[in-house]
Design an enzyme around this catalytic site. Structure first.
Site, short mmCIF file in Angstrom:
data_model
loop_
_atom_site.label_atom_id
_atom_site.label_comp_id
_atom_site.label_asym_id
_atom_site.label_seq_id
_atom_site.Cartn_x
_atom_site.Cartn_y
_atom_site.Cartn_z
N PRO A 71 -7.84 19.56 -17.28
CA PRO A 71 -6.69 20.64 -16.52
C PRO A 71 -7.19 20.79 -15.04
O PRO A 71 -8.31 20.81 -14.93
CB PRO A 71 -6.72 21.78 -17.44
CG PRO A 71 -7.50 21.39 -18.66
CD PRO A 71 -8.18 20.24 -18.39
N TYR A 72 -6.22 20.89 -14.41
CA TYR A 72 -6.53 21.59 -12.84
C TYR A 72 -7.80 22.27 -12.70
O TYR A 72 -8.78 22.03 -11.85
CB TYR A 72 -5.25 21.93 -12.16
CG TYR A 72 -5.34 22.39 -10.59
CD1 TYR A 72 -5.30 21.23 -9.87
CD2 TYR A 72 -5.45 23.63 -10.36
CE1 TYR A 72 -5.35 21.52 -8.23
CE2 TYR A 72 -5.80 23.93 -8.91
CZ TYR A 72 -5.87 22.79 -7.79
OH TYR A 72 -5.93 23.17 -6.56
#
Lengths: 116, 140
Positions: free
Chosen positions: B102-103
């Site tokens: 995830p970012y």
């Protein structure tokens, strides 16, 4: 014990070799141990295939820096290293020979007492 | 916005796309274009073909906001610059981690690695703290 070299410094969180030296009693030859299931991001030399597997202390080898700190030129803790002997049958599913063993090296922090 | 049925159909189409898998194990040589492809920074994705992807309007979760603030404070205290953060979180991760995490997981991963690289903390300390916190949550 190694001295702090140029560019090497202790952690700013109070981590020190003296503190680390008190990390539990040493194992003896013949003790049953299990390789801990520790986080391993960034660097370790503890082999994945031994994780969670029980073995026997075959020898106490030497005391040295642990790979997770030496790899970053971090003058950290000195720990006892051991040769741990595993039964091949415990390591590999379907391994056919009862008496075969495999030995590998672990520093103290990766081992915990195994209940028989 | 495409209908739910269309989204599901697109996902299904995407899932049956063939993946080119060439077994690799420290190759002896790479032809020029492949070498250039390996050198390419993973975050520079503009211009690459892709299948249709559904973009969600997703609110930040607490851990994401905490990660953002932590990284900003580390910058404010001089531990790193925004550009170093981008270099570590976008470029140095490599394709597998860059595309897979995830970012904000990339941000916190990069922050932890930076703190270890610069000896603010030791890797052993970090690993043991994670193990300690994990066991605390498992007991609950």
């Amino acid at each position: 014990m190694r001295r702090l070299g140029p560019g090497m410094k202790k952690s700013k969180t109070g981590h020190s070799p003296e503190k680390a030296a008190a990390t539990g009693a040493l194992f003896k030859v013949g003790d049953q141990v299990r390789v801990r299931d520790m986080p391993y991001m960034f660097y370790t030399r503890s082999q994945m295939y031994t994780r969670g597997v029980a073995g026997t202390i075959a020898a106490l080898t030497y005391k040295d820096l642990i790979p997770e700190e030496e790899a970053f030129n971090f003058d950290g803790r000195i720990e006892q290293y051991y040769i741990v002997r595993f039964r091949q049958k415990d390591l590999w599913p379907g391994y056919p020979f009862d008496n075969d063993t495999l030995q590998t090296e672990c520093p103290h922090r990766w081992l915990e007492p195994a209940k028989n | 916005m495409p209908s739910k049925d269309l989204r599901e159909q697109l996902d299904l189409i995407r899932s049956i796309q063939p993946a080119i898998h060439v077994p690799q194990n420290w190759n002896y040589e790479n032809p020029g274009p492949m070498y250039k492809a390996y050198m390419h920074p993973p975050h520079d994705v503009g211009g690459q073909f892709d299948v249709p992807v559904y973009y969600e309007e997703k609110e930040e979760e607490d851990w994401e906001l905490n990660t953002y603030v932590t990284c900003e404070v580390l910058g404010w205290r001089g531990a790193w610059t925004a550009e170093e953060r981008r270099r570590r979180a976008d470029n140095d991760l490599g394709y597998t981690l860059y595309l897979g995490m995830p970012y904000y997981a990339r941000w916190i991963w990069a922050a932890a690695k930076m703190l270890v690289d610069k000896k603010h903390i030791s890797l052993a300390e970090l690993q043991e703290k994670i193990a300690e916190v994990r066991s605390r949550y498992e007991k609950k």
